[in-house]
Motif scaffolding. Structure first.
Motif, mmCIF file in Angstrom:
data_model
loop_
_atom_site.group_PDB
_atom_site.id
_atom_site.type_symbol
_atom_site.label_atom_id
_atom_site.label_comp_id
_atom_site.label_asym_id
_atom_site.label_seq_id
_atom_site.Cartn_x
_atom_site.Cartn_y
_atom_site.Cartn_z
ATOM 1 N N GLN A 77 -33.384 52.355 -9.354
ATOM 2 C CA GLN A 77 -33.233 51.903 -10.714
ATOM 3 C C GLN A 77 -31.988 52.018 -10.954
ATOM 4 O OE1 GLN A 77 -35.046 55.775 -12.178
ATOM 5 N NE2 GLN A 77 -36.827 54.544 -13.340
ATOM 6 N N GLY A 78 -31.054 52.691 -10.089
ATOM 7 C CA GLY A 78 -29.525 52.487 -10.167
ATOM 8 C C GLY A 78 -28.942 53.189 -8.970
ATOM 9 N N ILE A 79 -27.673 52.791 -8.780
ATOM 10 C CA ILE A 79 -26.872 53.101 -7.622
ATOM 11 C C ILE A 79 -25.604 53.621 -8.065
ATOM 12 C CG2 ILE A 79 -25.821 52.337 -5.417
ATOM 13 C CD1 ILE A 79 -28.818 52.684 -4.999
ATOM 14 N N SER A 80 -25.116 54.674 -7.642
ATOM 15 C CA SER A 80 -23.876 55.073 -7.799
ATOM 16 C C SER A 80 -23.090 55.394 -6.439
ATOM 17 C CB SER A 80 -23.753 56.623 -8.258
ATOM 18 O OG SER A 80 -22.773 57.174 -8.619
ATOM 19 N N THR A 81 -21.956 54.644 -6.656
ATOM 20 C CA THR A 81 -21.016 54.651 -5.616
ATOM 21 C C THR A 81 -19.793 54.691 -6.103
ATOM 22 O OG1 THR A 81 -20.323 53.369 -3.691
ATOM 23 C CG2 THR A 81 -21.168 52.055 -5.347
ATOM 24 N N GLY A 82 -18.930 56.133 -5.567
ATOM 25 C CA GLY A 82 -17.629 55.923 -6.105
ATOM 26 C C GLY A 82 -17.553 56.017 -7.739
ATOM 27 N N ARG A 83 -16.633 55.170 -8.284
ATOM 28 C CA ARG A 83 -16.501 55.154 -9.652
ATOM 29 C C ARG A 83 -17.625 54.198 -10.397
ATOM 30 N NH1 ARG A 83 -11.100 54.469 -11.699
ATOM 31 N NH2 ARG A 83 -12.118 55.079 -13.606
ATOM 32 N N LEU A 84 -18.178 53.347 -9.572
ATOM 33 C CA LEU A 84 -19.126 52.668 -10.113
ATOM 34 C C LEU A 84 -20.630 53.007 -10.051
ATOM 35 C CD1 LEU A 84 -17.705 49.394 -8.318
ATOM 36 C CD2 LEU A 84 -17.211 50.057 -10.547
ATOM 37 N N VAL A 85 -21.483 52.235 -11.098
ATOM 38 C CA VAL A 85 -23.024 52.592 -11.251
ATOM 39 C C VAL A 85 -23.334 51.371 -11.671
ATOM 40 C CG1 VAL A 85 -24.546 53.696 -12.397
ATOM 41 C CG2 VAL A 85 -22.657 55.099 -11.979
ATOM 42 N N PHE A 86 -24.371 51.037 -10.552
ATOM 43 C CA PHE A 86 -24.956 49.683 -10.750
ATOM 44 C C PHE A 86 -26.568 50.002 -11.215
ATOM 45 C CE2 PHE A 86 -21.945 49.213 -7.684
ATOM 46 C CZ PHE A 86 -21.294 48.068 -8.090
ATOM 47 N N VAL A 87 -27.066 49.533 -12.428
ATOM 48 C CA VAL A 87 -28.221 49.620 -13.085
ATOM 49 C C VAL A 87 -29.015 48.325 -12.758
ATOM 50 C CG1 VAL A 87 -29.677 49.876 -15.141
ATOM 51 C CG2 VAL A 87 -27.320 51.075 -14.824
ATOM 52 N N ARG A 98 -22.224 56.538 1.357
ATOM 53 C CA ARG A 98 -21.311 55.715 0.459
ATOM 54 C C ARG A 98 -21.949 55.373 -0.837
ATOM 55 N NH1 ARG A 98 -17.019 53.025 2.359
ATOM 56 N NH2 ARG A 98 -16.480 53.345 4.650
ATOM 57 N N HIS A 99 -23.290 55.731 -0.999
ATOM 58 C CA HIS A 99 -23.964 55.785 -2.327
ATOM 59 C C HIS A 99 -25.126 56.501 -2.243
ATOM 60 C CE1 HIS A 99 -25.941 52.436 0.067
ATOM 61 N NE2 HIS A 99 -26.817 52.690 -0.639
ATOM 62 N N ARG A 100 -25.766 56.604 -3.422
ATOM 63 C CA ARG A 100 -26.809 57.509 -3.720
ATOM 64 C C ARG A 100 -27.528 56.597 -4.852
ATOM 65 N NH1 ARG A 100 -26.335 60.201 -8.438
ATOM 66 N NH2 ARG A 100 -24.105 60.856 -9.219
ATOM 67 N N ALA A 101 -29.017 56.904 -4.923
ATOM 68 C CA ALA A 101 -30.001 56.176 -5.821
ATOM 69 C C ALA A 101 -30.062 57.119 -6.817
ATOM 70 C CB ALA A 101 -31.228 56.258 -5.213
ATOM 71 N N ILE A 102 -30.167 56.716 -8.183
ATOM 72 C CA ILE A 102 -30.287 57.122 -9.643
ATOM 73 C C ILE A 102 -31.817 56.954 -9.931
ATOM 74 C CG2 ILE A 102 -29.655 57.319 -11.751
ATOM 75 C CD1 ILE A 102 -27.073 55.955 -10.925
ATOM 76 N N SER A 103 -32.281 57.926 -10.219
ATOM 77 C CA SER A 103 -33.643 58.063 -10.707
ATOM 78 C C SER A 103 -34.019 58.852 -11.636
ATOM 79 C CB SER A 103 -34.625 58.462 -9.358
ATOM 80 O OG SER A 103 -36.113 58.238 -9.895
ATOM 81 N N THR A 104 -34.881 58.328 -12.705
ATOM 82 C CA THR A 104 -35.295 59.037 -13.958
ATOM 83 C C THR A 104 -36.329 58.595 -14.410
ATOM 84 O OG1 THR A 104 -34.549 59.498 -16.261
ATOM 85 C CG2 THR A 104 -33.945 57.249 -15.447
ATOM 86 N N PRO A 105 -37.419 59.402 -15.143
ATOM 87 C CA PRO A 105 -38.549 59.241 -15.545
ATOM 88 C C PRO A 105 -38.445 58.364 -16.760
ATOM 89 C CG PRO A 105 -38.095 61.799 -15.771
ATOM 90 C CD PRO A 105 -37.138 61.019 -15.080
ATOM 91 N N ASP A 106 -37.408 58.697 -17.429
ATOM 92 C CA ASP A 106 -37.309 57.998 -18.790
ATOM 93 C C ASP A 106 -36.974 56.377 -18.629
ATOM 94 O OD1 ASP A 106 -37.400 60.554 -19.998
ATOM 95 O OD2 ASP A 106 -35.215 60.894 -19.638
ATOM 96 N N ALA A 107 -37.111 56.011 -17.557
ATOM 97 C CA ALA A 107 -37.076 54.348 -17.269
ATOM 98 C C ALA A 107 -37.986 54.069 -16.488
ATOM 99 C CB ALA A 107 -35.731 54.032 -16.613
ATOM 100 N N PRO A 108 -38.643 52.831 -16.382
ATOM 101 C CA PRO A 108 -39.579 52.628 -15.736
ATOM 102 C C PRO A 108 -39.476 52.764 -14.136
ATOM 103 C CG PRO A 108 -39.006 50.804 -17.158
ATOM 104 C CD PRO A 108 -37.836 51.777 -17.354
#
Length: 177
Positions: free
Chosen positions: A69-79, A51-61
């Motif tokens: 760092q963030g979660i993407s689920t459907g149309r929503l993204v939670f940072v 139902r969701h996937r993690a967002i990860s980037t080296p450009d943020a701590p």
């Protein structure tokens, strides 16, 4: 003793009221579908059929605990709450002002969104934690540099007793595709 004129109760509701009620119910249904992640083609793009996937980037701590760092689920993204940590050093610059810390935290929010192909324009809500509400005006001036004055996101700002690493500010966000 005089009384105010009284109108008898109406037998049928007005048509305009019914239209407003129907529109409100349709809007409520759309919001429920959005929250449930069923409104939009991106809902099926989640990894592993979940139902969701993690967002990860080296450009943020990097996360300093068991969270993403963030979660993407459907149309929503939670940072997740972003502290003013420089991702290159893993530290908050010594002596950084609330303005500098706000810029760093917002750049991190921006980086997490960009890792999922979104921008700050997609943000609909932020939560801001300040260690001192006396910094509110200075924080707000920098916040306006990033979000402008044309339909900025909804926001809650609260003072907290202490933030991790003794930061002056932490900012989380919710974005919609």
């Amino acid at each position: 003793m005089t009384t105010a004129p009284h109108s008898p109760p109406r037998a049928e509701p007005r048509a305009g009221g019914l239209r407003r009620c129907r529109r409100a119910l349709l809007a409520l249904g759309a919001v429920a579908a959005l929250i449930a992640g069923t409104a939009g083609a991106s809902a099926g793009a989640d990894d592993g059929g979940g139902r969701h996937r993690a967002i990860s980037t080296p450009d943020a701590p990097a996360a300093i605990g068991p969270y993403s760092q963030g979660i993407s689920t459907g149309r929503l993204v939670f940072v997740s709450g972003q502290l003013p940590i420089d991702p290159a050093t893993g530290e908050i610059p010594a002596g950084a002002t609330v303005e500098e810390q706000t810029r760093r935290a917002l750049r991190s929010v921006q980086a997490v969104l960009e890792a999922d192909r979104l921008t700050l324009r997609h943000v609909v809500n932020t939560t801001v934690y300040l260690s001192d509400l006396d910094d509110f005006a200075r924080f707000n001036a920098v916040y306006a540099e990033f979000f402008g004055s044309s339909a900025p996101p909804a926001r809650a700002t609260v003072e907290v007793a202490r933030l991790p690493r003794d930061a002056k500010v932490e900012i989380s966000a919710i974005a919609v595709r």
